[in-house]
Each structure stands twice: as C-alpha cells, then as structure tokens.
Design a protein around this motif. Structure first.
Motif, PDB file in Angstrom:
ATOM      1  N   GLY A 192       6.531   2.038 -13.921  1.00  0.00           N
ATOM      2  CA  GLY A 192       5.958   0.700 -13.987  1.00  0.00           C
ATOM      3  C   GLY A 192       6.661  -0.316 -13.107  1.00  0.00           C
ATOM      4  N   ALA A 193       7.961  -0.098 -12.851  1.00  0.00           N
ATOM      5  CA  ALA A 193       8.729  -1.056 -12.049  1.00  0.00           C
ATOM      6  C   ALA A 193       8.241  -1.122 -10.603  1.00  0.00           C
ATOM      7  CB  ALA A 193      10.215  -0.701 -12.088  1.00  0.00           C
ATOM      8  N   TYR A 194       7.576  -0.074 -10.123  1.00  0.00           N
ATOM      9  CA  TYR A 194       7.019  -0.134  -8.773  1.00  0.00           C
ATOM     10  C   TYR A 194       6.108  -1.355  -8.621  1.00  0.00           C
ATOM     11  CZ  TYR A 194       8.492   4.582  -7.291  1.00  0.00           C
ATOM     12  OH  TYR A 194       9.219   5.678  -6.905  1.00  0.00           O
ATOM     13  N   TYR A 195       5.313  -1.641  -9.638  1.00  0.00           N
ATOM     14  CA  TYR A 195       4.348  -2.723  -9.569  1.00  0.00           C
ATOM     15  C   TYR A 195       5.033  -4.088  -9.685  1.00  0.00           C
ATOM     16  CZ  TYR A 195       1.260   1.207 -10.018  1.00  0.00           C
ATOM     17  OH  TYR A 195       0.621   2.412  -9.801  1.00  0.00           O
ATOM     18  N   VAL A 196       6.152  -4.126 -10.412  1.00  0.00           N
ATOM     19  CA  VAL A 196       6.953  -5.349 -10.463  1.00  0.00           C
ATOM     20  C   VAL A 196       7.507  -5.663  -9.071  1.00  0.00           C
ATOM     21  CG1 VAL A 196       8.981  -6.468 -11.464  1.00  0.00           C
ATOM     22  CG2 VAL A 196       7.567  -4.958 -12.880  1.00  0.00           C
TER      23      VAL A 196
ATOM     24  N   ILE B  70       8.048  11.278   1.850  1.00  0.00           N
ATOM     25  CA  ILE B  70       7.170  10.758   2.903  1.00  0.00           C
ATOM     26  C   ILE B  70       6.761   9.312   2.604  1.00  0.00           C
ATOM     27  CG2 ILE B  70       4.895  10.981   3.962  1.00  0.00           C
ATOM     28  CD1 ILE B  70       5.206  14.036   3.618  1.00  0.00           C
ATOM     29  N   SER B  71       6.379   9.049   1.374  1.00  0.00           N
ATOM     30  CA  SER B  71       5.944   7.698   1.020  1.00  0.00           C
ATOM     31  C   SER B  71       7.098   6.710   1.061  1.00  0.00           C
ATOM     32  CB  SER B  71       5.280   7.693  -0.364  1.00  0.00           C
ATOM     33  OG  SER B  71       6.159   8.230  -1.350  1.00  0.00           O
ATOM     34  N   TRP B  72       8.284   7.125   0.623  1.00  0.00           N
ATOM     35  CA  TRP B  72       9.471   6.259   0.661  1.00  0.00           C
ATOM     36  C   TRP B  72       9.853   5.962   2.113  1.00  0.00           C
ATOM     37  CZ3 TRP B  72      11.816   2.453  -1.060  1.00  0.00           C
ATOM     38  CH2 TRP B  72      13.188   2.263  -1.094  1.00  0.00           C
ATOM     39  N   ALA B  73       9.693   6.943   2.988  1.00  0.00           N
ATOM     40  CA  ALA B  73       9.948   6.716   4.412  1.00  0.00           C
ATOM     41  C   ALA B  73       8.978   5.677   4.970  1.00  0.00           C
ATOM     42  CB  ALA B  73       9.831   8.025   5.183  1.00  0.00           C
ATOM     43  N   GLY B  74       7.707   5.756   4.551  1.00  0.00           N
ATOM     44  CA  GLY B  74       6.726   4.774   4.998  1.00  0.00           C
ATOM     45  C   GLY B  74       7.066   3.372   4.533  1.00  0.00           C
ATOM     46  N   VAL B  75       7.511   3.259   3.291  1.00  0.00           N
ATOM     47  CA  VAL B  75       7.935   1.953   2.762  1.00  0.00           C
ATOM     48  C   VAL B  75       9.086   1.402   3.588  1.00  0.00           C
ATOM     49  CG1 VAL B  75       8.982   0.770   0.797  1.00  0.00           C
ATOM     50  CG2 VAL B  75       7.141   2.426   0.409  1.00  0.00           C
ATOM     51  N   GLN B  76      10.089   2.252   3.856  1.00  0.00           N
ATOM     52  CA  GLN B  76      11.249   1.802   4.612  1.00  0.00           C
ATOM     53  C   GLN B  76      10.875   1.394   6.037  1.00  0.00           C
ATOM     54  OE1 GLN B  76      14.787   4.485   3.915  1.00  0.00           O
ATOM     55  NE2 GLN B  76      13.311   5.465   2.557  1.00  0.00           N
TER      56      GLN B  76
ATOM     57  N   VAL C  40       6.890  -9.066  -6.677  1.00  0.00           N
ATOM     58  CA  VAL C  40       7.993  -9.888  -6.176  1.00  0.00           C
ATOM     59  C   VAL C  40       7.894 -10.043  -4.661  1.00  0.00           C
ATOM     60  CG1 VAL C  40      10.507  -9.930  -5.849  1.00  0.00           C
ATOM     61  CG2 VAL C  40       9.554  -9.367  -8.089  1.00  0.00           C
ATOM     62  N   LEU C  41       7.594  -8.965  -3.955  1.00  0.00           N
ATOM     63  CA  LEU C  41       7.485  -9.020  -2.495  1.00  0.00           C
ATOM     64  C   LEU C  41       6.363  -9.944  -2.045  1.00  0.00           C
ATOM     65  CD1 LEU C  41       8.012  -5.247  -1.620  1.00  0.00           C
ATOM     66  CD2 LEU C  41       9.540  -7.126  -1.004  1.00  0.00           C
TER      67      LEU C  41
ATOM     68  N   LEU D 194       0.835  -1.210   0.000  1.00  0.00           N
ATOM     69  CA  LEU D 194       0.000   0.000   0.000  1.00  0.00           C
ATOM     70  C   LEU D 194       0.868   1.258   0.000  1.00  0.00           C
ATOM     71  CD1 LEU D 194      -2.763  -1.027   2.584  1.00  0.00           C
ATOM     72  CD2 LEU D 194      -2.904  -1.035   0.069  1.00  0.00           C
ATOM     73  N   ALA D 195       1.963   1.240   0.766  1.00  0.00           N
ATOM     74  CA  ALA D 195       2.866   2.390   0.794  1.00  0.00           C
ATOM     75  C   ALA D 195       3.557   2.584  -0.550  1.00  0.00           C
ATOM     76  CB  ALA D 195       3.904   2.216   1.908  1.00  0.00           C
ATOM     77  N   LEU D 196       3.901   1.485  -1.213  1.00  0.00           N
ATOM     78  CA  LEU D 196       4.512   1.582  -2.544  1.00  0.00           C
ATOM     79  C   LEU D 196       3.537   2.141  -3.576  1.00  0.00           C
ATOM     80  CD1 LEU D 196       6.659  -1.681  -2.754  1.00  0.00           C
ATOM     81  CD2 LEU D 196       7.505   0.658  -3.063  1.00  0.00           C
TER      82      LEU D 196
END
Length: 417
Positions: A183-187, A122-128, A191-192, A106-108
């Motif tokens: 598009g790579a975000y969805y790849v 902010i969103s990258w911090a949430g992902v991390q 994978v995760l 969801l964060a990605l």
C-alpha cells in the motif's frame, strides 16, 4: 522577475527570482524524491522480495537492484543537460519536474504489481531512470536561483530531505506496518505528485524562450559530461560525495537483514526495532543539519565541516563491530546520524561552489548527482555482494575504508574553505 532600472535588487531578488516560497517548496520537492528512494529502496523493496521468495533472499534483493544503478548513473546528467537546453515559456526545469513525475507514477504502478523478482528489478530500474530526471531538475534550482550568501542555508534545507523522508517513512511503517505489503507504493506516488505541483506552481521558473539556442552536436553532447571532471576541485568533490554517501547507504539500506542476521533480533520484532533505529538516527541527522547549515554560512567554511563528517562517519562505522547488539546499533545510529547530518548540511553548498560553468549547471549538477543518487541506489546490491562474500564484518569494514577515502578527497579540494 525583472528589476526596475536604477533600483538595486533586494537580497531575495538578486538572481531575478523571489526566494520566499522556495524556502518551503525546494526542500519539500527533495523530501518527496528522498521518500521514494528511502520508502521504496529501504522498506518496500526488501519486503517485496520477502513476499515473492518467502525468505530473506540476499541474492534476490541484489538482483532486484542490479539494473537500476546503471539507469540512475546515465539518467541524471543526461536529463540535467537536456533541461539546460530546454526552451519553453515554463522555463528549463518545470517541464521535466512535472513530466518525470507523471511517467514515474506509471512505473511505480507497474512495480507495485510486480509478481517476480525479475519484473521487480525491471520496474524499479524504470522508476530510477525517470525519477533521476526529476532529481536533476530540482537540484539545478539551487545554482539557478539562490545567491551565494544563502548557499549554506539552502544546502541545509535541501539536506533535510533525507532525514525528514526517513523519519516519515519510519513513522508510517511503524504505525501502519501493513503498508509494507504494497500500500505504501500509492502513498509515495501521492507525495511525488503533490510536491511537483507545489514547486512548479508556487515557485515558477522563468521563461527560457529568450535564452540562446545551441545547435545539437552528439560529440559535444557526450563530451560535456566529461568536461567538468577535468576541473580538479569538481573531481574531488565528486569523489568525496560519492564515498560519504556510499559508506552511509551500504548499512542504511541493508538494515532489515542486518538486524535479523547479524544483531540477531527476533523476526517478530525486527520491523519495529528497525523503525525505531531509523527514527532516532534521522532525528540526530535532522538536528545536525539545522544547526550546521546556517553556521556554515556564517563562518563560510563548507569543506571543513565536510571533512569532519567524513572522519566521524569512518569512526562510528566501527561501533557495530565492537558492540554487535541492539544497544550498539542505537549508539551507532545516533552518532552516525550526526555525522551524516553535518555532511548533508554543507554538501550542496560545497558542490555548488565548485561548478565550472554557470551556463551548464543542470548538466554539471547532474554529473555530481551521480555521486549522490548512485550510492543510494547501488548500495543494496553492493552490500549484498559484500555480505555474500565475507559477512557483515566485511560490510562494515568496507564502509570504514570508503569513508576514509572520501575524507581524503574532501581534504584535496582547494578552492573552498
């Protein structure tokens, strides 16, 4: 898995687990999170900044990375200790592997649609933040389940995460460069999810409902993070890992701007040449990991290989200063890739050997993971600061100094050969 009374446990059962599937599922789980850090941190994030600002804005890239390192530093040991205390029929680690991936996706999604540098940060911090919970859980699996005589082999399998993820990311962006535009975000999300489901279903954890329950005390909870650092070998292992990772990742995560601004590669060629350099370097890392991991089990000398890796890293970081050309970067990527591979082959074995408390491995590995994930996430912001202050020569020089300090720290570990 329980043992029949009077029957000696087999090599794969002496911790109550069948190791067979774990030889595949654990490295794939680590590949997935490394694919996130590399694919997003090294490829997508700089490109996302370019799309938002229209330039190679070093300050903007630093801003996008400014919040995340603190989140990662806090999250890893906290999630590690919480998983240690988790009591469920699905075990201590599995609920956090699945839960963190679900929230991380969801964060990605939010990050993929960020339209400003601030929202990107902010969103990258949430992902991390949330995905360091996943990383803490999978890292604890090694001391949870693996017998000591297999530490080197599993350390190497775990260490394959970075080169395999980087090779996969490089090949993906070289063959389909349009994916760098989002598009790579969805790849990465796919994978995760696949890796999390695989390790939880194919290598299930044991129920933890029968384990003793500890009453929660905030003072004890916080003190537990500091306690392992009072153990001398643990502290030096932490410093050594942090330095070796930071010296490597400061250059690795700044490759796009470095190749354009320092090596002077034409803008139209930089993406393909960056992909080639990463591919060559990671193949070298991969081969070193595969060779050194089983060898370290046979000779039982993990500290020696880590020391060699640190010294070699410091030496190879000087190559781009002497040869600021594409050919120089090619030589650097191969030799530094070998040095990093030697380190990755023995790193998990080395740190597992210095864990002070078998009942708190999730939390203690979480503390050590600060020295692994922290540099990977903090490196772009630190590199941006160094380049802004003193240029790329300063960046490489600081990398050399950091690697030498890490080598000295490894030398001071006394409880591991």
């Amino acid at each position: 898995m329980t043992h029949v009374q009077g029957k000696a446990p087999t090599a794969d059962e002496d911790r109550g687990f069948h190791l067979g599937p774990l030889y595949l599922t654990l490295p794939l789980a680590n590949v997935a999170v490394m694919f996130l850090w590399v694919g997003v941190g090294a490829f997508l994030l700089p490109r996302h900044v370019q799309l938002i600002t229209g330039t190679n804005d070093v300050a903007a890239l630093g801003l996008a990375n400014s919040i995340g390192p603190l989140m990662a530093t806090i999250a890893n040991p906290i999630f590690g200790q919480i998983s240690d205390r988790t009591r469920s029929r699905f075990g201590r680690r599995s609920p956090w592997i699945l839960g963190c991936v679900a929230v991380g996706v969801l964060a990605l999604l939010l990050q993929a649609n960020a339209a400003s540098v601030l929202m990107l940060g902010i969103s990258w911090a949430g992902v991390q933040l949330i995905m360091n919970g996943y990383q803490a859980a999978i890292t604890a699996i090694l001391p949870d389940r693996v017998p000591a005589r297999r530490y080197g082999t599993f350390s190497a399998l775990f260490g394959l995460g970075t080169p395999v993820a980087t090779i996969a990311a490089a090949l993906m962006f070289m063959s389909m460069p349009q994916l760098a535009d989002g598009g790579a975000y969805y790849v990465v999300m796919g994978v995760l999810v696949a890796a999390a489901l695989l390790i939880v279903l194919a290598s299930p954890d044991r129920s933890s409902t029968e384990l003793p329950r500890q009453p929660f005390d905030m003072g004890e909870f916080l003190a537990a993070f500091v306690r392992p650092l009072r153990h001398r070998d643990f502290l030096w292992a932490f410093i050594g890992r942090f330095g070796l990772m930071l010296g490597y990742m400061m250059i690795f995560t700044f490759n796009l701007f470095l190749l354009e601004d320092f090596i002077k590669i034409p803008k139209a060629e930089v993406v393909s040449k960056m992909g080639l350099l990463m591919l060559v370097g990671q193949v070298a890392t991969f081969l070193a990991v595969v060779l050194i991991g089983p060898l370290s089990d046979k000779v039982a000398r993990f500290r020696m290989f880590a020391l060699i890796a640190g010294l070699a890293s410091a030496i190879t970081l000087g190559i781009p200063l002497l040869m600021p050309t594409f050919e120089g970067m090619l030589i650097y990527n191969v030799l530094h890739g070998v040095a990093f591979g030697i380190f990755m082959a023995v790193d998990m074995a080395l740190v597992t050997k210095v864990l002070p408390n078998k009942d708190e491995v999730g939390k203690d590995m979480g503390v050590l993971n600060i020295a692994n994930a922290g540099p990977q996430i903090a490196a772009p912001a630190l590199a941006a600061f160094l380049v802004t202050m003193g240029g790329y020569t300063t960046l490489f020089t600081v990398g050399i100094v950091v690697s030498l300090i890490a080598s000295l720290a490894v030398l001071k570990i006394k409880g591991v050969r």
